[in-house]
Enzyme design. Structure first.
Site, PDB file in Angstrom:
ATOM      1  N   ASN A  11      69.570  76.921  51.684  1.00 27.33           N
ATOM      2  CA  ASN A  11      69.292  75.483  51.831  1.00 27.33           C
ATOM      3  C   ASN A  11      70.301  74.741  50.951  1.00 27.33           C
ATOM      4  O   ASN A  11      70.167  74.741  49.731  1.00 27.33           O
ATOM      5  CB  ASN A  11      67.843  75.226  51.374  1.00 27.33           C
ATOM      6  CG  ASN A  11      67.514  73.746  51.282  1.00 27.33           C
ATOM      7  OD1 ASN A  11      68.270  72.897  51.742  1.00 27.33           O
ATOM      8  ND2 ASN A  11      66.373  73.446  50.679  1.00 27.33           N
ATOM      9  N   LYS A  13      70.814  71.696  50.675  1.00 23.15           N
ATOM     10  CA  LYS A  13      70.316  70.382  50.197  1.00 23.15           C
ATOM     11  C   LYS A  13      71.386  69.301  50.409  1.00 23.15           C
ATOM     12  O   LYS A  13      72.187  69.416  51.330  1.00 23.15           O
ATOM     13  CB  LYS A  13      69.848  70.490  48.741  1.00 23.15           C
ATOM     14  CG  LYS A  13      68.831  71.623  48.569  1.00 23.15           C
ATOM     15  CD  LYS A  13      68.080  71.579  47.274  1.00 23.15           C
ATOM     16  CE  LYS A  13      67.112  72.756  47.222  1.00 23.15           C
ATOM     17  NZ  LYS A  13      66.261  72.747  46.044  1.00 23.15           N
ATOM     18  N   HIS A  99      59.668  70.708  52.807  1.00 17.42           N
ATOM     19  CA  HIS A  99      60.216  71.113  51.512  1.00 17.42           C
ATOM     20  C   HIS A  99      59.608  70.226  50.424  1.00 17.42           C
ATOM     21  O   HIS A  99      59.367  69.043  50.652  1.00 17.42           O
ATOM     22  CB  HIS A  99      61.744  70.990  51.530  1.00 17.42           C
ATOM     23  CG  HIS A  99      62.365  71.604  50.326  1.00 17.42           C
ATOM     24  ND1 HIS A  99      62.416  70.955  49.111  1.00 17.42           N
ATOM     25  CD2 HIS A  99      62.919  72.828  50.126  1.00 17.42           C
ATOM     26  CE1 HIS A  99      62.983  71.756  48.227  1.00 17.42           C
ATOM     27  NE2 HIS A  99      63.296  72.893  48.808  1.00 17.42           N
ATOM     28  N   GLU A 101      60.816  68.757  48.010  1.00 20.04           N
ATOM     29  CA  GLU A 101      61.577  67.524  47.722  1.00 20.04           C
ATOM     30  C   GLU A 101      61.264  66.451  48.765  1.00 20.04           C
ATOM     31  O   GLU A 101      61.240  65.263  48.454  1.00 20.04           O
ATOM     32  CB  GLU A 101      63.077  67.853  47.649  1.00 20.04           C
ATOM     33  CG  GLU A 101      63.403  68.618  46.364  1.00 20.04           C
ATOM     34  CD  GLU A 101      64.542  69.619  46.487  1.00 20.04           C
ATOM     35  OE1 GLU A 101      65.336  69.527  47.430  1.00 20.04           O
ATOM     36  OE2 GLU A 101      64.613  70.518  45.610  1.00 20.04           O
ATOM     37  N   GLU A 171      57.160  78.221  47.994  1.00 24.47           N
ATOM     38  CA  GLU A 171      58.078  77.729  46.972  1.00 24.47           C
ATOM     39  C   GLU A 171      57.297  76.985  45.899  1.00 24.47           C
ATOM     40  O   GLU A 171      57.013  75.795  46.053  1.00 24.47           O
ATOM     41  CB  GLU A 171      59.099  76.770  47.607  1.00 24.47           C
ATOM     42  CG  GLU A 171      59.961  77.414  48.657  1.00 24.47           C
ATOM     43  CD  GLU A 171      61.303  76.697  48.774  1.00 24.47           C
ATOM     44  OE1 GLU A 171      62.329  77.346  48.546  1.00 24.47           O
ATOM     45  OE2 GLU A 171      61.317  75.489  49.062  1.00 24.47           O
ATOM     46  N   GLY A 177      64.874  74.977  41.373  1.00 26.42           N
ATOM     47  CA  GLY A 177      65.989  74.379  40.648  1.00 26.42           C
ATOM     48  C   GLY A 177      65.795  74.374  39.140  1.00 26.42           C
ATOM     49  O   GLY A 177      66.520  73.705  38.414  1.00 26.42           O
ATOM     50  N   SER A 217      64.487  79.329  42.522  1.00 33.01           N
ATOM     51  CA  SER A 217      65.387  79.979  41.554  1.00 33.01           C
ATOM     52  C   SER A 217      65.676  81.441  41.872  1.00 33.01           C
ATOM     53  O   SER A 217      65.838  82.259  40.968  1.00 33.01           O
ATOM     54  CB  SER A 217      64.847  79.832  40.126  1.00 33.01           C
ATOM     55  OG  SER A 217      64.782  78.460  39.770  1.00 33.01           O
TER      56      SER A 217
HETATM   57  P1  PGA Z   1      66.557  76.785  44.189  1.00 33.88           P
HETATM   58  O1  PGA Z   1      65.949  75.975  45.451  1.00 33.88           O
HETATM   59  O2  PGA Z   1      66.929  78.140  44.703  1.00 33.88           O
HETATM   60  O3  PGA Z   1      67.740  75.973  43.753  1.00 33.88           O
HETATM   61  O4  PGA Z   1      65.473  76.843  43.175  1.00 33.88           O
HETATM   62  C1  PGA Z   1      65.110  76.599  46.372  1.00 33.88           C
HETATM   63  C2  PGA Z   1      64.693  75.597  47.416  1.00 33.88           C
HETATM   64  O5  PGA Z   1      64.441  74.451  47.064  1.00 33.88           O
HETATM   65  O6  PGA Z   1      64.610  75.919  48.623  1.00 33.88           O
END
Ligand code: PGA
Length: 258
Positions: A11, A13, A99, A101, A171, A177, A217
């Site tokens: 992803n 983003k 997601h 976010e 997640e 992140g 992560s």
């Molecule tokens: P990350 O993000 O690997 O940077 O923690 C995972 C995600 O949001 O899908």
């Protein structure tokens, strides 16, 4: 029951312009050997604007293409939105919905996530539905009921026949992140909970074939432990998916697991 093939999804983003997206996609194509793709599904989800360019690069490579979001509407006066059929016509076979976010910054509720999932599945897109608790919800020990509610609502009105196109990504919000990842045991426990929730709705056969992937992560250093844990069928990767070597390493790790 069909074997569940591992899925490694990147992803990207809101990162990379079109040129940089082309460069990263080309590097991933170059480094992802057929030995990996024989065993594992590898998916890239760039920003909307880079999808046509990345689609050209991925053509006939076996690497899959997806989007990070879509509209719950078919078409019409929805300024700034992108529909399922547009994604389809641009070469996407997958889309991510819900997601954290999107939930946090764009106020997507469980019913909104459900409407998007119904819409993408109707148009034949494989749909990665994200669920996960916040740090506070874990602290308050209400995370299991939060996850069950997210899964149940997201799967509302989804016909059993479409479940083969559904993937659930667990997640934990506190792990995205942040460099903090759930332990393989913590993740496995939630994957089993998701499995059981799907089983209550659709029965053993369908839940047994449902892919449940982990995100938060995941990196080259922890991928093996996470991917080898019980009921973890792959990973949704943010930060580490922007580095071709790390992303391919994780895909390779998945492909070497049973
Ligand atoms: P990350 O993000 O690997 O940077 O923690 C995972 C995600 O949001 O899908």
């Amino acid at each position: 029951m069909k074997m569940r093939r591992k899925l490694i999804a990147g992803n990207w983003k809101m990162n990379l312009g079109i040129k940089e997206s082309e460069k990263l996609a080309s590097e991933i194509v170059k480094k992802t050997g057929s030995n990996i793709l024989k065993k594992t599904d590898v998916l890239i989800c760039p920003p909307f604007i880079s999808i046509p360019a990345v689609s050209k690069i991925l053509k006939n490579t076996g690497i899959l293409l997806g989007a990070q979001n879509l509209s719950s509407e078919n078409d019409g006066a929805y300024t700034g939105e992108i529909s399922a059929s547009m994604l389809h016509s641009a070469g996407c076979g997958y889309v991510i919905v819900g997601h954290s976010e999107r939930r946090k910054y764009f106020h997507e509720t469980n019913p909104v996530v459900n409407a998007k999932a119904v819409q993408s599945l109707k148009h034949g897109l494989k749909t990665i539905i994200c669920v996960g608790e916040t740090f506070q919800e874990r602290e308050d020990e209400i995370f299991e009921s939060i996850i069950i509610e997210q899964v149940r609502t997201a799967l509302n009105d989804i016909p059993a026949g479409k479940m083969k196109d559904v993937i659930i990504a667990y997640e934990p919000v506190w792990a995205i992140g942040t460099g903090l990842n759930a332990t393989p045991e913590q993740a496995s426990a939630i994957h089993l909970l998701i499995n059981n929730t799907a089983e209550e709705i659709f029965g053993k056969e369908i839940s047994g074939e449902l892919l449940i992937i982990y995100g938060g992560s995941v990196n080259a250093g922890n991928a093996y432990d996470i991917l080898s844990a019980e009921r973890i069928d792959g990973a949704l990767i943010g930060g580490a998916s922007l580095k071709a070597d790390d992303f391919v390493f994780i895909s390779d790790t998945a492909s070497k697991l049973k």
